[in-house]
Design a protein around this motif. Structure first.
Motif, PDB file in Angstrom:
ATOM      1  N   ILE A   1       0.835  -1.199   0.000  1.00  0.00           N
ATOM      2  CA  ILE A   1       0.000   0.000   0.000  1.00  0.00           C
ATOM      3  C   ILE A   1       0.872   1.252   0.000  1.00  0.00           C
ATOM      4  O   ILE A   1       1.732   1.419   0.853  1.00  0.00           O
ATOM      5  N   GLN A   2       0.626   2.110  -0.990  1.00  0.00           N
ATOM      6  CA  GLN A   2       1.284   3.420  -1.023  1.00  0.00           C
ATOM      7  C   GLN A   2       0.483   4.311  -0.080  1.00  0.00           C
ATOM      8  O   GLN A   2      -0.737   4.345  -0.143  1.00  0.00           O
TER       9      GLN A   2
ATOM     10  N   ILE B   1      -4.866  -1.430   8.198  1.00  0.00           N
ATOM     11  CA  ILE B   1      -4.668  -2.580   9.084  1.00  0.00           C
ATOM     12  C   ILE B   1      -4.874  -3.842   8.241  1.00  0.00           C
ATOM     13  O   ILE B   1      -5.956  -4.423   8.207  1.00  0.00           O
ATOM     14  N   THR B   2      -3.825  -4.215   7.532  1.00  0.00           N
ATOM     15  CA  THR B   2      -3.850  -5.407   6.679  1.00  0.00           C
ATOM     16  C   THR B   2      -2.508  -6.114   6.836  1.00  0.00           C
ATOM     17  O   THR B   2      -1.628  -5.637   7.554  1.00  0.00           O
ATOM     18  N   ASP B   3      -2.361  -7.212   6.109  1.00  0.00           N
ATOM     19  CA  ASP B   3      -1.067  -7.892   6.136  1.00  0.00           C
ATOM     20  C   ASP B   3      -0.180  -7.444   4.975  1.00  0.00           C
ATOM     21  O   ASP B   3       0.881  -7.995   4.748  1.00  0.00           O
TER      22      ASP B   3
ATOM     23  N   VAL C   1      10.646   3.454   2.117  1.00  0.00           N
ATOM     24  CA  VAL C   1      10.817   2.283   2.961  1.00  0.00           C
ATOM     25  C   VAL C   1       9.548   1.450   2.862  1.00  0.00           C
ATOM     26  O   VAL C   1       8.441   1.954   3.060  1.00  0.00           O
ATOM     27  N   ASN C   2       9.723   0.175   2.540  1.00  0.00           N
ATOM     28  CA  ASN C   2       8.654  -0.807   2.446  1.00  0.00           C
ATOM     29  C   ASN C   2       8.715  -1.613   3.750  1.00  0.00           C
ATOM     30  O   ASN C   2       9.738  -2.240   4.034  1.00  0.00           O
ATOM     31  N   ILE C   3       7.639  -1.565   4.554  1.00  0.00           N
ATOM     32  CA  ILE C   3       7.665  -2.118   5.907  1.00  0.00           C
ATOM     33  C   ILE C   3       6.308  -2.732   6.255  1.00  0.00           C
ATOM     34  O   ILE C   3       5.281  -2.296   5.728  1.00  0.00           O
ATOM     35  N   SER C   4       6.309  -3.702   7.146  1.00  0.00           N
ATOM     36  CA  SER C   4       5.047  -4.285   7.608  1.00  0.00           C
ATOM     37  C   SER C   4       4.381  -3.343   8.614  1.00  0.00           C
ATOM     38  O   SER C   4       5.045  -2.504   9.235  1.00  0.00           O
TER      39      SER C   4
END
Length: 165
Positions: A45-46, A126-128, A142-145
């Motif tokens: 998600i951007q 709020i997703t995975d 930065v791509n992060i959980s």
């Protein structure tokens, strides 16, 4: 390209906490819509981030939502219990979060030493799926959980307030 102190402190904090992330370098992106240009390299998600202030200018808010979310300022105002909202000026942004316009992100809350900014995260995030944010500069992402982001924010004393936008 030189790594700025404001940017390096984000990586240092993520690394010290053992948070996994992927760093993507790209041309400067100035708007949430520009994030589409790197969607192929930044899965998930951007996100867009709004630095807002109340009418008196004595309260600040950072609202994070999906980059294409339609945001109604009156609706947000009511949901967060504020007076009329407007965007924080470049001067306020620099004073409070030590950022230039176009690079606002949740990581920048590390610079909010006076804890002046309330953070709100849209529930739709709020997703995975991975989330994408600038690391205090607009030419990297930065791509992060979500869990990684929450761990980062908790470590710097930021409360994540959920909101339905």
């Amino acid at each position: 390209m030189e790594i700025l102190e404001n940017e390096q402190q984000v990586y240092d904090k993520l690394d010290s906490l053992g948070i996994e992330y992927k760093l993507i370098e790209h041309e400067p992106l100035f708007t949430a819509e520009d994030m589409d240009k790197i969607a192929d390299r930044a899965p998930g998600i951007q996100c867009k981030n709004l630095f807002l202030r109340n009418a008196k200018g004595n309260k600040y808010y950072l609202i994070t939502a999906e980059h294409n979310a339609e945001i109604d300022m009156t609706d947000i105002r009511e949901k967060i219990g504020s007076t009329r909202l407007s965007f924080g000026s470049p001067e306020r942004l620099m004073k409070v979060l030590k950022l230039e316009p176009g690079s606002v992100n949740p990581f920048s809350l590390i610079n909010d030493t006076n804890k002046e900014v309330q953070f709100f995260l849209d529930r739709s995030l709020i997703t995975d799926q991975q989330l994408n944010f600038h690391p205090n500069v607009n030419y990297k992402t930065v791509n992060i959980s979500l869990e990684g982001l929450k761990k980062y924010l908790a470590s710097i004393g930021v409360i994540v307030n959920l909101i339905d936008l």
